[in-house]
Design a protein around this motif. Structure first.
Motif, PDB file in Angstrom:
ATOM      1  N   TYR A  23      -0.606  -5.342  12.189  1.00 42.21           N
ATOM      2  CA  TYR A  23      -1.356  -6.553  11.835  1.00 42.21           C
ATOM      3  C   TYR A  23      -0.989  -7.014  10.419  1.00 42.21           C
ATOM      4  CZ  TYR A  23      -4.521  -5.541  15.800  1.00 42.21           C
ATOM      5  OH  TYR A  23      -5.073  -5.299  17.042  1.00 42.21           O
ATOM      6  N   LEU A  24      -0.897  -6.052   9.506  1.00 38.56           N
ATOM      7  CA  LEU A  24      -0.543  -6.396   8.129  1.00 38.56           C
ATOM      8  C   LEU A  24       0.910  -6.838   8.039  1.00 38.56           C
ATOM      9  CD1 LEU A  24      -2.288  -3.478   6.184  1.00 38.56           C
ATOM     10  CD2 LEU A  24      -3.012  -5.871   6.292  1.00 38.56           C
ATOM     11  N   GLY A  25       1.798  -6.160   8.757  1.00 37.68           N
ATOM     12  CA  GLY A  25       3.209  -6.528   8.731  1.00 37.68           C
ATOM     13  C   GLY A  25       3.425  -7.960   9.191  1.00 37.68           C
ATOM     14  N   ARG A  26       2.791  -8.335  10.283  1.00 36.26           N
ATOM     15  CA  ARG A  26       2.965  -9.701  10.782  1.00 36.26           C
ATOM     16  C   ARG A  26       2.405 -10.724   9.798  1.00 36.26           C
ATOM     17  NH1 ARG A  26       1.351 -12.333  16.705  1.00 36.26           N
ATOM     18  NH2 ARG A  26       1.888 -14.473  16.114  1.00 36.26           N
ATOM     19  N   ALA A  27       1.202 -10.421   9.247  1.00 37.33           N
ATOM     20  CA  ALA A  27       0.608 -11.350   8.281  1.00 37.33           C
ATOM     21  C   ALA A  27       1.507 -11.529   7.065  1.00 37.33           C
ATOM     22  CB  ALA A  27      -0.767 -10.851   7.859  1.00 37.33           C
ATOM     23  N   MET A  28       2.126 -10.454   6.589  1.00 36.13           N
ATOM     24  CA  MET A  28       3.004 -10.561   5.433  1.00 36.13           C
ATOM     25  C   MET A  28       4.281 -11.337   5.766  1.00 36.13           C
ATOM     26  SD  MET A  28       2.593  -6.753   3.776  1.00 36.13           S
ATOM     27  CE  MET A  28       3.482  -7.120   2.259  1.00 36.13           C
ATOM     28  N   ARG A  29       4.789 -11.164   6.975  1.00 36.11           N
ATOM     29  CA  ARG A  29       5.996 -11.905   7.363  1.00 36.11           C
ATOM     30  C   ARG A  29       5.709 -13.392   7.519  1.00 36.11           C
ATOM     31  NH1 ARG A  29       6.198  -7.601  10.995  1.00 36.11           N
ATOM     32  NH2 ARG A  29       5.866  -8.987  12.783  1.00 36.11           N
ATOM     33  N   GLU A  30       4.482 -13.729   7.901  1.00 37.41           N
ATOM     34  CA  GLU A  30       4.139 -15.129   8.158  1.00 37.41           C
ATOM     35  C   GLU A  30       3.414 -15.785   6.989  1.00 37.41           C
ATOM     36  OE1 GLU A  30       2.087 -15.284  11.910  1.00 37.41           O
ATOM     37  OE2 GLU A  30       3.812 -14.475  13.014  1.00 37.41           O
ATOM     38  N   ASN A  31       3.119 -15.026   5.939  1.00 44.02           N
ATOM     39  CA  ASN A  31       2.490 -15.560   4.728  1.00 44.02           C
ATOM     40  C   ASN A  31       3.260 -14.997   3.541  1.00 44.02           C
ATOM     41  OD1 ASN A  31       0.948 -16.082   2.452  1.00 44.02           O
ATOM     42  ND2 ASN A  31      -0.974 -15.324   3.300  1.00 44.02           N
ATOM     43  N   SER A  32       4.155 -15.794   2.986  1.00 46.71           N
ATOM     44  CA  SER A  32       5.045 -15.306   1.919  1.00 46.71           C
ATOM     45  C   SER A  32       4.294 -15.005   0.628  1.00 46.71           C
ATOM     46  CB  SER A  32       6.138 -16.343   1.644  1.00 46.71           C
ATOM     47  OG  SER A  32       5.555 -17.578   1.208  1.00 46.71           O
ATOM     48  N   GLY A  33       3.035 -15.445   0.519  1.00 47.62           N
ATOM     49  CA  GLY A  33       2.261 -15.183  -0.691  1.00 47.62           C
ATOM     50  C   GLY A  33       1.345 -13.987  -0.579  1.00 47.62           C
ATOM     51  N   LEU A  34       1.360 -13.299   0.561  1.00 44.28           N
ATOM     52  CA  LEU A  34       0.445 -12.175   0.781  1.00 44.28           C
ATOM     53  C   LEU A  34       1.052 -10.877   0.257  1.00 44.28           C
ATOM     54  CD1 LEU A  34      -2.131 -10.976   2.000  1.00 44.28           C
ATOM     55  CD2 LEU A  34      -0.925 -10.808   4.196  1.00 44.28           C
ATOM     56  N   ARG A  35       0.287 -10.161  -0.579  1.00 50.07           N
ATOM     57  CA  ARG A  35       0.730  -8.892  -1.149  1.00 50.07           C
ATOM     58  C   ARG A  35      -0.303  -7.807  -0.845  1.00 50.07           C
ATOM     59  NH1 ARG A  35       0.329  -8.939  -6.504  1.00 50.07           N
ATOM     60  NH2 ARG A  35      -1.164 -10.650  -6.390  1.00 50.07           N
ATOM     61  N   LEU A  36       0.122  -6.561  -0.927  1.00 49.52           N
ATOM     62  CA  LEU A  36      -0.761  -5.422  -0.704  1.00 49.52           C
ATOM     63  C   LEU A  36      -0.855  -4.567  -1.962  1.00 49.52           C
ATOM     64  CD1 LEU A  36       0.368  -4.017   2.798  1.00 49.52           C
ATOM     65  CD2 LEU A  36      -1.304  -5.830   2.316  1.00 49.52           C
ATOM     66  N   PHE A  37      -2.069  -4.105  -2.244  1.00 47.62           N
ATOM     67  CA  PHE A  37      -2.292  -3.065  -3.245  1.00 47.62           C
ATOM     68  C   PHE A  37      -2.782  -1.834  -2.497  1.00 47.62           C
ATOM     69  CE2 PHE A  37      -5.196  -0.520  -5.735  1.00 47.62           C
ATOM     70  CZ  PHE A  37      -4.480  -0.290  -6.899  1.00 47.62           C
ATOM     71  N   VAL A  38      -2.170  -0.678  -2.775  1.00 43.64           N
ATOM     72  CA  VAL A  38      -2.557   0.569  -2.111  1.00 43.64           C
ATOM     73  C   VAL A  38      -2.903   1.601  -3.171  1.00 43.64           C
ATOM     74  CG1 VAL A  38      -1.932   2.294  -0.388  1.00 43.64           C
ATOM     75  CG2 VAL A  38      -0.893   0.011  -0.285  1.00 43.64           C
ATOM     76  N   GLY A  39      -4.154   2.043  -3.186  1.00 40.54           N
ATOM     77  CA  GLY A  39      -4.610   3.061  -4.129  1.00 40.54           C
ATOM     78  C   GLY A  39      -4.980   4.333  -3.399  1.00 40.54           C
ATOM     79  N   GLN A  40      -4.411   5.462  -3.810  1.00 39.46           N
ATOM     80  CA  GLN A  40      -4.626   6.733  -3.127  1.00 39.46           C
ATOM     81  C   GLN A  40      -4.958   7.843  -4.122  1.00 39.46           C
ATOM     82  OE1 GLN A  40      -4.223   5.026   0.382  1.00 39.46           O
ATOM     83  NE2 GLN A  40      -4.340   7.252   0.390  1.00 39.46           N
ATOM     84  N   GLY A  41      -5.914   8.689  -3.773  1.00 40.78           N
ATOM     85  CA  GLY A  41      -6.236   9.867  -4.573  1.00 40.78           C
ATOM     86  C   GLY A  41      -5.427  11.063  -4.102  1.00 40.78           C
ATOM     87  N   TRP A  42      -4.955  11.861  -5.046  1.00 41.88           N
ATOM     88  CA  TRP A  42      -4.163  13.037  -4.682  1.00 41.88           C
ATOM     89  C   TRP A  42      -4.966  13.997  -3.808  1.00 41.88           C
ATOM     90  CZ3 TRP A  42       0.569  11.996  -5.285  1.00 41.88           C
ATOM     91  CH2 TRP A  42       1.129  11.503  -6.461  1.00 41.88           C
ATOM     92  N   TYR A  43      -6.282  14.107  -4.062  1.00 41.87           N
ATOM     93  CA  TYR A  43      -7.074  15.180  -3.465  1.00 41.87           C
ATOM     94  C   TYR A  43      -7.926  14.698  -2.291  1.00 41.87           C
ATOM     95  CZ  TYR A  43      -5.530  17.042  -7.900  1.00 41.87           C
ATOM     96  OH  TYR A  43      -4.750  17.427  -8.956  1.00 41.87           O
ATOM     97  N   ASP A  44      -7.416  13.755  -1.559  1.00 43.04           N
ATOM     98  CA  ASP A  44      -8.129  13.131  -0.438  1.00 43.04           C
ATOM     99  C   ASP A  44      -7.551  13.621   0.892  1.00 43.04           C
ATOM    100  OD1 ASP A  44      -9.326  11.479   1.402  1.00 43.04           O
ATOM    101  OD2 ASP A  44      -8.403   9.628   0.664  1.00 43.04           O
ATOM    102  N   PHE A  45      -8.373  14.348   1.665  1.00 44.11           N
ATOM    103  CA  PHE A  45      -7.943  14.778   3.000  1.00 44.11           C
ATOM    104  C   PHE A  45      -8.453  13.852   4.090  1.00 44.11           C
ATOM    105  CE2 PHE A  45      -6.884  18.675   0.863  1.00 44.11           C
ATOM    106  CZ  PHE A  45      -5.879  19.241   1.634  1.00 44.11           C
ATOM    107  N   ALA A  46      -9.426  13.012   3.795  1.00 44.61           N
ATOM    108  CA  ALA A  46      -9.916  12.070   4.801  1.00 44.61           C
ATOM    109  C   ALA A  46      -8.846  11.034   5.127  1.00 44.61           C
ATOM    110  CB  ALA A  46     -11.192  11.391   4.304  1.00 44.61           C
ATOM    111  N   THR A  47      -8.136  10.576   4.100  1.00 47.72           N
ATOM    112  CA  THR A  47      -7.048   9.610   4.272  1.00 47.72           C
ATOM    113  C   THR A  47      -5.889  10.051   3.373  1.00 47.72           C
ATOM    114  OG1 THR A  47      -7.981   8.159   2.555  1.00 47.72           O
ATOM    115  CG2 THR A  47      -8.626   7.710   4.824  1.00 47.72           C
ATOM    116  N   PRO A  48      -5.115  11.037   3.793  1.00 49.04           N
ATOM    117  CA  PRO A  48      -4.079  11.606   2.932  1.00 49.04           C
ATOM    118  C   PRO A  48      -3.044  10.584   2.464  1.00 49.04           C
ATOM    119  CG  PRO A  48      -4.470  12.997   4.854  1.00 49.04           C
ATOM    120  CD  PRO A  48      -5.200  11.716   5.088  1.00 49.04           C
ATOM    121  N   PHE A  49      -2.602  10.736   1.224  1.00 48.48           N
ATOM    122  CA  PHE A  49      -1.686   9.748   0.639  1.00 48.48           C
ATOM    123  C   PHE A  49      -0.352   9.689   1.381  1.00 48.48           C
ATOM    124  CE2 PHE A  49      -1.074  13.682  -1.823  1.00 48.48           C
ATOM    125  CZ  PHE A  49       0.306  13.827  -1.847  1.00 48.48           C
ATOM    126  N   PHE A  50       0.128  10.807   1.894  1.00 50.99           N
ATOM    127  CA  PHE A  50       1.413  10.794   2.587  1.00 50.99           C
ATOM    128  C   PHE A  50       1.305  10.087   3.934  1.00 50.99           C
ATOM    129  CE2 PHE A  50       5.227  13.446   4.205  1.00 50.99           C
ATOM    130  CZ  PHE A  50       6.131  12.529   3.660  1.00 50.99           C
TER     131      PHE A  50
END
Length: 476
Positions: free
Chosen positions: A401-428
């Motif tokens: 969903y994000l990939g398509r939106a970015m391809r079809e909206n040249s002004g759309l950017r993503l910020f991704v913030g991740q904590g090293w010690y997070d197992f609920a949503t691991p950074f890798f």
């Protein structure tokens, strides 16, 4: 029919609850006057009958300026209210809890001015989906009508459109942000906002503690990818607790990524066809990264589920480590179990946030509905189906969903913030999802924090997160 008529008329005439108050604060070094407004956004059917009330809390700088950016924010769960981002990270007030991974104890909890709020660069609108916070279904509407990946996204997208209508903000720069499942919701809401020709174009999406590809972290028998994506999180956790040696978390994470995607992935994919020599080599390295003994790893067939890791890493100290933030430690009923009794990184913060949210809404803002404020957990039987057929739902992944939106909206950017010690949503796992085909890599900003899922509970990381997101918004 006569008995039903008054109820039907009452539903149709439902009057949304609202409270507003003016304040002044200093954010990002700037003095800002603002209005805080808590109000119900009523969702109606095609006949005008009220079906649900979704509560938004908006913080709008005065005098009002439609050229200012506006950022819509929510948390995750599914089934979580937005108090975590609102009272912990970006709102004008925050609750003060220990910054060093200690339990928040008993009240009172200080509610302080938050100089790290983003109000100097953007107006803020926090959204509580149906069944969270004070939001609720109306009349005999079944709240499950709003509980699902797609159903939830449609309702949140509708609230955003209604808010833009009511506040005259259609031509403002717009940002969307979520934490945890809120990042899943962000992707699904982007699809609802930008997926048609009657779209709401966005300038940026802020993903905090990201989960988009659920297959990347799935811990189910026969699935190997989850062991790969959680290994770097195990490594930095072992380092934090003195069970591994390295110069820094980011250096050790880089080393663990290379091992995980290389020798470890090759070993796992071979399954029982892997030879004894290869197994021994992988086991040695796995012990070095995880801090677990080779004997334990051998018994686990070199595949350690997260729950086992929380219990095993510090078993010799009689402690467990947290899931949301593995810096936290807890002490179970006994030390002999397979997995922890509970997550010390959640029960270590929840009381302070719950008290602060209720005090802020009910006392400071004067919003006093006759219902409990649901922080998390009030939503049941979530519908995980996506629109796309059998194969889509066999592998739940909203990243496209994000990939398509970015391809079809040249002004759309993503910020991704991740904590090293997070197992609920691991950074890798987040890195894996967002480096697949079809996602413009030059419009993604990555930032990492020396804490866990809710990186803003650590004072230094709250300030860093604020500065990083502020730069992202200004960078439009």
């Amino acid at each position: 029919m006569a008995q039903d008529k008054p109820r039907a008329e009452a539903v149709a005439a439902y009057e949304p609850r609202k409270a507003a108050k003016r304040f002044t604060g200093t954010f990002g070094g700037q003095r800002v006057a603002y209005t805080a407004t808590v109000e119900e956004q009523v969702l109606r059917d095609d006949k005008g009958a009220a079906r649900a009330a979704i509560v938004t809390t908006s913080y709008i700088a005065e005098p009002r300026n439609p050229a200012r950016p506006v950022t819509f924010l929510f948390n995750g769960g599914p089934g979580s209210a937005s108090l975590w981002l609102q009272m912990g990270a970006f709102g004008p007030k925050r609750v003060a809890i220990p910054s060093d991974a200690r339990d928040d104890g008993a009240p009172p909890y200080p509610i302080l001015d938050n100089p790290d709020s983003l109000l100097d660069v953007t107006d803020l609108v926090f959204i509580d989906p149906v069944g969270t916070g004070f939001s609720h279904a109306i009349g005999d509407t079944d709240p499950k009508d709003y509980w699902g990946v797609t159903k939830d996204a449609k309702s949140v997208a509708q609230v955003i459109r209604q808010w833009l209508d009511a506040n005259g903000r259609w031509n403002s720069p717009k940002f969307l942000g979520g934490e945890s499942y809120g990042t899943t919701r962000s992707a699904a809401v982007v699809k609802e906002l930008e997926g048609g020709y009657n779209d709401v174009a966005l300038n940026g999406v802020i993903l905090i503690s990201t989960v988009l590809d659920f297959g990347a972290g799935a811990e189910t028998e026969g699935a190997e990818l989850g062991y790969i994506t959680t290994l770097p999180s195990m490594a930095v956790t072992a380092l934090f607790h003195g069970k591994a040696a390295a110069a820094s978390p980011d250096a050790f994470a880089a080393e663990a990524r290379r091992f995980a995607i290389g020798p470890y992935a090759a070993f796992l994919l071979k399954g029982q066809q892997a030879g004894a020599e290869e197994r021994a080599a992988v086991r040695r390295e796995l012990a070095r990264f995880t801090g677990l003994s080779e004997a334990y790893l051998d018994k686990a067939d070199l595949r350690v589920a997260s729950g086992r890791f929380y219990k095993e890493l510090l078993r010799d100290r009689g402690l467990t480590v947290g899931r949301l933030d593995s810096r936290y430690t807890g002490r179970d009923y006994d030390s002999a179990g397979e997995v922890p009794d509970n997550d010390p990184s959640f029960y270590g913060i929840d009381a302070g946030y719950t008290a602060a949210a209720n005090a802020w809404f009910r006392e400071s803002l004067g919003y006093r509905p006759d219902r409990n404020y649901v922080t998390i957990g009030g939503v049941r039987d979530w519908d995980w189906r996506l629109e796309g057929g059998r194969d889509t739902n066999a592998y739940l992944n909203v990243t496209p969903y994000l990939g398509r939106a970015m391809r079809e909206n040249s002004g759309l950017r993503l910020f991704v913030g991740q904590g090293w010690y997070d197992f609920a949503t691991p950074f890798f796992a987040a890195e894996y999802a967002l480096t697949r085909t079809g996602i413009p890599q030059d419009r993604i900003t990555w930032s990492y924090y020396d804490s866990g899922h809710m990186m803003y509970v650590r004072d230094q990381d709250r300030s860093k997160l604020s500065a990083d997101v502020r730069a992202f918004i200004r960078g439009r």
